[in-house]
Design a protein around this motif. Structure first.
Motif, PDB file in Angstrom:
ATOM      1  N   HIS A  29       0.858  -1.186   0.000  1.00 43.66           N
ATOM      2  CA  HIS A  29       0.000   0.000   0.000  1.00 43.66           C
ATOM      3  C   HIS A  29       0.894   1.235   0.000  1.00 43.66           C
ATOM      4  O   HIS A  29       2.102   1.135   0.202  1.00 43.66           O
ATOM      5  CB  HIS A  29      -0.930   0.000   1.224  1.00 43.66           C
ATOM      6  CG  HIS A  29      -0.191   0.028   2.530  1.00 43.66           C
ATOM      7  ND1 HIS A  29       0.577  -1.032   2.984  1.00 43.66           N
ATOM      8  CD2 HIS A  29      -0.082   0.982   3.494  1.00 43.66           C
ATOM      9  CE1 HIS A  29       1.113  -0.727   4.145  1.00 43.66           C
ATOM     10  NE2 HIS A  29       0.745   0.494   4.480  1.00 43.66           N
ATOM     11  N   ASP A  30       0.295   2.400  -0.232  1.00 41.59           N
ATOM     12  CA  ASP A  30       1.058   3.640  -0.372  1.00 41.59           C
ATOM     13  C   ASP A  30       1.271   4.296   0.990  1.00 41.59           C
ATOM     14  O   ASP A  30       0.369   4.969   1.507  1.00 41.59           O
ATOM     15  CB  ASP A  30       0.301   4.583  -1.317  1.00 41.59           C
ATOM     16  CG  ASP A  30       1.020   5.918  -1.459  1.00 41.59           C
ATOM     17  OD1 ASP A  30       2.221   6.000  -1.123  1.00 41.59           O
ATOM     18  OD2 ASP A  30       0.361   6.886  -1.907  1.00 41.59           O
ATOM     19  N   ILE A  31       2.461   4.129   1.565  1.00 35.34           N
ATOM     20  CA  ILE A  31       2.641   4.726   2.902  1.00 35.34           C
ATOM     21  C   ILE A  31       2.917   6.227   2.827  1.00 35.34           C
ATOM     22  O   ILE A  31       2.758   6.937   3.805  1.00 35.34           O
ATOM     23  CB  ILE A  31       3.722   4.023   3.768  1.00 35.34           C
ATOM     24  CG1 ILE A  31       5.124   4.313   3.318  1.00 35.34           C
ATOM     25  CG2 ILE A  31       3.494   2.562   3.895  1.00 35.34           C
ATOM     26  CD1 ILE A  31       6.107   3.960   4.438  1.00 35.34           C
ATOM     27  N   ASN A  32       3.298   6.717   1.630  1.00 34.97           N
ATOM     28  CA  ASN A  32       3.521   8.168   1.500  1.00 34.97           C
ATOM     29  C   ASN A  32       2.229   8.943   1.777  1.00 34.97           C
ATOM     30  O   ASN A  32       2.260  10.045   2.317  1.00 34.97           O
ATOM     31  CB  ASN A  32       4.055   8.486   0.111  1.00 34.97           C
ATOM     32  CG  ASN A  32       5.326   7.697  -0.153  1.00 34.97           C
ATOM     33  OD1 ASN A  32       6.316   7.863   0.544  1.00 34.97           O
ATOM     34  ND2 ASN A  32       5.266   6.792  -1.120  1.00 34.97           N
ATOM     35  N   ALA A  33       1.113   8.334   1.419  1.00 32.21           N
ATOM     36  CA  ALA A  33      -0.180   8.985   1.672  1.00 32.21           C
ATOM     37  C   ALA A  33      -0.363   9.225   3.170  1.00 32.21           C
ATOM     38  O   ALA A  33      -0.971  10.223   3.577  1.00 32.21           O
ATOM     39  CB  ALA A  33      -1.309   8.109   1.134  1.00 32.21           C
ATOM     40  N   TYR A  34       0.199   8.344   3.995  1.00 36.05           N
ATOM     41  CA  TYR A  34       0.064   8.498   5.452  1.00 36.05           C
ATOM     42  C   TYR A  34       1.147   9.412   6.022  1.00 36.05           C
ATOM     43  O   TYR A  34       0.889  10.181   6.949  1.00 36.05           O
ATOM     44  CB  TYR A  34       0.074   7.118   6.130  1.00 36.05           C
ATOM     45  CG  TYR A  34      -1.128   6.316   5.714  1.00 36.05           C
ATOM     46  CD1 TYR A  34      -2.381   6.597   6.241  1.00 36.05           C
ATOM     47  CD2 TYR A  34      -1.038   5.344   4.725  1.00 36.05           C
ATOM     48  CE1 TYR A  34      -3.504   5.908   5.820  1.00 36.05           C
ATOM     49  CE2 TYR A  34      -2.154   4.643   4.289  1.00 36.05           C
ATOM     50  CZ  TYR A  34      -3.382   4.932   4.842  1.00 36.05           C
ATOM     51  OH  TYR A  34      -4.499   4.269   4.420  1.00 36.05           O
ATOM     52  N   LEU A  35       2.356   9.354   5.445  1.00 36.12           N
ATOM     53  CA  LEU A  35       3.410  10.280   5.901  1.00 36.12           C
ATOM     54  C   LEU A  35       2.926  11.724   5.710  1.00 36.12           C
ATOM     55  O   LEU A  35       3.217  12.598   6.531  1.00 36.12           O
ATOM     56  CB  LEU A  35       4.708  10.037   5.121  1.00 36.12           C
ATOM     57  CG  LEU A  35       5.397   8.692   5.403  1.00 36.12           C
ATOM     58  CD1 LEU A  35       6.557   8.456   4.429  1.00 36.12           C
ATOM     59  CD2 LEU A  35       5.904   8.625   6.846  1.00 36.12           C
ATOM     60  N   ASN A  36       2.174  11.965   4.632  1.00 31.19           N
ATOM     61  CA  ASN A  36       1.650  13.319   4.371  1.00 31.19           C
ATOM     62  C   ASN A  36       0.652  13.785   5.430  1.00 31.19           C
ATOM     63  O   ASN A  36       0.384  14.978   5.549  1.00 31.19           O
ATOM     64  CB  ASN A  36       0.985  13.377   2.991  1.00 31.19           C
ATOM     65  CG  ASN A  36       2.021  13.294   1.880  1.00 31.19           C
ATOM     66  OD1 ASN A  36       3.181  13.648   2.085  1.00 31.19           O
ATOM     67  ND2 ASN A  36       1.609  12.792   0.723  1.00 31.19           N
ATOM     68  N   GLN A  50       7.408   1.349  -1.207  1.00 28.74           N
ATOM     69  CA  GLN A  50       8.054   2.514  -1.844  1.00 28.74           C
ATOM     70  C   GLN A  50       7.924   3.706  -0.913  1.00 28.74           C
ATOM     71  O   GLN A  50       6.825   3.996  -0.439  1.00 28.74           O
ATOM     72  CB  GLN A  50       7.316   2.866  -3.141  1.00 28.74           C
ATOM     73  CG  GLN A  50       7.342   1.793  -4.195  1.00 28.74           C
ATOM     74  CD  GLN A  50       8.556   1.923  -5.103  1.00 28.74           C
ATOM     75  OE1 GLN A  50       9.279   2.925  -5.041  1.00 28.74           O
ATOM     76  NE2 GLN A  50       8.795   0.913  -5.919  1.00 28.74           N
ATOM     77  N   ILE A  51       9.055   4.401  -0.672  1.00 27.73           N
ATOM     78  CA  ILE A  51       8.991   5.581   0.206  1.00 27.73           C
ATOM     79  C   ILE A  51       9.534   6.798  -0.526  1.00 27.73           C
ATOM     80  O   ILE A  51      10.644   6.761  -1.072  1.00 27.73           O
ATOM     81  CB  ILE A  51       9.800   5.351   1.495  1.00 27.73           C
ATOM     82  CG1 ILE A  51       9.177   4.213   2.294  1.00 27.73           C
ATOM     83  CG2 ILE A  51       9.837   6.622   2.343  1.00 27.73           C
ATOM     84  CD1 ILE A  51      10.119   3.578   3.253  1.00 27.73           C
ATOM     85  N   SER A  52       8.772   7.877  -0.535  1.00 27.91           N
ATOM     86  CA  SER A  52       9.233   9.134  -1.113  1.00 27.91           C
ATOM     87  C   SER A  52      10.066   9.867  -0.062  1.00 27.91           C
ATOM     88  O   SER A  52       9.583  10.121   1.052  1.00 27.91           O
ATOM     89  CB  SER A  52       8.024   9.980  -1.512  1.00 27.91           C
ATOM     90  OG  SER A  52       8.382  11.347  -1.483  1.00 27.91           O
TER      91      SER A  52
END
Ligand code: NAP
Ligand code: ZN
Length: 353
Positions: free
Chosen positions: A253-260, A279-281
């Motif tokens: 899943h997209d963890i960047n969405a949660y880091l934001n 994947q991590i931005s």
């Protein structure tokens, strides 16, 4: 050595089947336990299907199960803390080296020589690897046996031994409490315990779920708000506002969405262990100097602390109790996130097959 009834798998695609496994004769410091209930953790499924092959390859036959509650049936003569008849628990660890700095700091889960409850080399030589709780009995060093608070329902307490401690430990370390906005991602076995524990710690709790059918449950379990994570508008409404987020998701899943969604200096801790790398931005971390961390279960003293905390607050898992004969069906449902919120195997069913 005795033989115990159990359920095992022989390869990543095989169904579970009844079998018989060796259990060692208790040594001086061992506790022999009749297993009453065992929860089904998604880690059991990852292991049974060898999904963590690159990190921890599965040795077959495999008997998972590390959310164990049972009754003491025998103790070695050096055992001080338990006696026959006691109600006890066993979680994900059954041994460690007791000498390294991590063990000295009560962090057995960080010991380089820790022994997991299943799929770890068995130092006692009863079998090539340790066998877990999908079984009628287990023999464990008393230092890895936990006391169960008397007021808690046993079937619903079993999941505390993994899902409970895996969420309690990072939430406590994350300084979760009154005045803190805390996100729990994924309302499964871990996630629903995370909601109950974070709420009991006094935080404002927001659940992120991909399942619209879990929205009402999330509120009933104690969440203050629920966000459908597939809805970008609902997600954006929380941008930059969280002190702490616990990610309990078992799949990619997209963890960047949660880091934001973290505020500056906020922290996201991963406890979910998806099969494939995430994947991590870098930018999602740099702006707002956010922290990304991981957490693995908890030490034995902290696990006892968690059990006592749950006893005080009357916290247990929401369980669907099943006979062991329904194991394969339960795995099919767990893989589809179709369990509210933990299967707990009634081990009395093992006597009949
Ligand atoms: P679970 O009961 O299956 O819950 C996982 C939840 O993740 C699901 O209920 C679902 O929640 C969400 N999810 C599943 N697939 C998804 C996808 N493709 N995209 C987004 N969300 C998805 O599993 P669990 O037993 O709680 O375990 C969760 C993870 O933690 C597993 O990987 C397990 O191995 C790991 N684990 C780690 C530790 C540790 O010490 N770190 C200990 C135990 C378990 P929604 O329906 O709400 O979206
Ligand atoms: Zn687990």
């Amino acid at each position: 050595m005795t033989q115990a009834k159990a359920y095992s798998v022989d390869n990543p695609t095989a169904p579970f089947k009844p079998t018989s496994i060796p259990r060692r004769t208790p040594t001086d410091r061992d506790v022999q336990i009749e297993i009453l209930f065992c929860g089904i953790c998604h880690s059991d499924l990852h292991t049974a299907r060898d999904e963590w092959h690159d990190v921890m390859p599965t040795v077959y036959p495999c008997v998972p199960g590390h959310e164990i509650v049972g009754r003491v049936t025998a103790v070695g003569k050096g055992v001080k803390s338990f006696k026959v008849g006691d109600t006890v628990g066993v979680g994900c660890l059954v041994d460690s080296d007791h000498t390294c700095p991590n063990c000295m700091a009560n962090l057995e889960q960080c010991c380089p020589n820790m022994v997991l409850t299943y799929n770890s080399p068995d130092a006692h030589g009863a079998a090539p690897v340790t066998y877990g709780g999908y079984s009628e009995s287990i023999v464990v060093d008393e230092r890895f046996v936990l006391s169960i608070p008397e007021n808690l329902d046993l079937a619903a307490t079993a999941p505390l031994l993994c899902a409970g401690i895996t969420t309690y430990s990072p939430l406590k370390r994350g300084d979760v409490g009154p005045g803190k906005k805390v996100g729990i991602v994924g309302l499964g076995g871990l996630g629903h315990m995370g909601v109950k524990i974070a709420k009991a710690m006094g935080a404002h709790v927001v659940v992120f779920t991909t399942s619209p059918s879990k929205k009402e449950d999330a509120l009933r379990l104690g969440a203050d708000e629920v966000v459908l994570s597939k809805n970008p508008d609902e997600m954006n409404a929380h941008a930059g506002t969280f002190n702490y987020i616990l990610d309990c998701v078992s799949a990619d899943h997209d963890i960047n969405a949660y880091l934001n969604l973290l505020m500056h200096d906020g922290e996201l801790t991963l406890v979910g262990a998806p099969e494939k790398p995430l994947q991590i931005s870098a930018f999602a971390l740099l702006f707002g100097r956010k922290k990304l961390s991981g957490s693995l279960i908890g030490g034995i003293a902290e696990t006892q602390e968690m059990l006592d905390f749950c006893g005080e607050h009357n916290i247990t898992a929401d369980v669907e109790v099943i006979p062991i004969q329904k194991l394969n069906e339960a795995y099919g449902r767990l893989a589809k996130s179709d369990v509210k919120y933990r299967f707990s195997i009634d081990m009395a069913s093992l006597k009949s097959g």
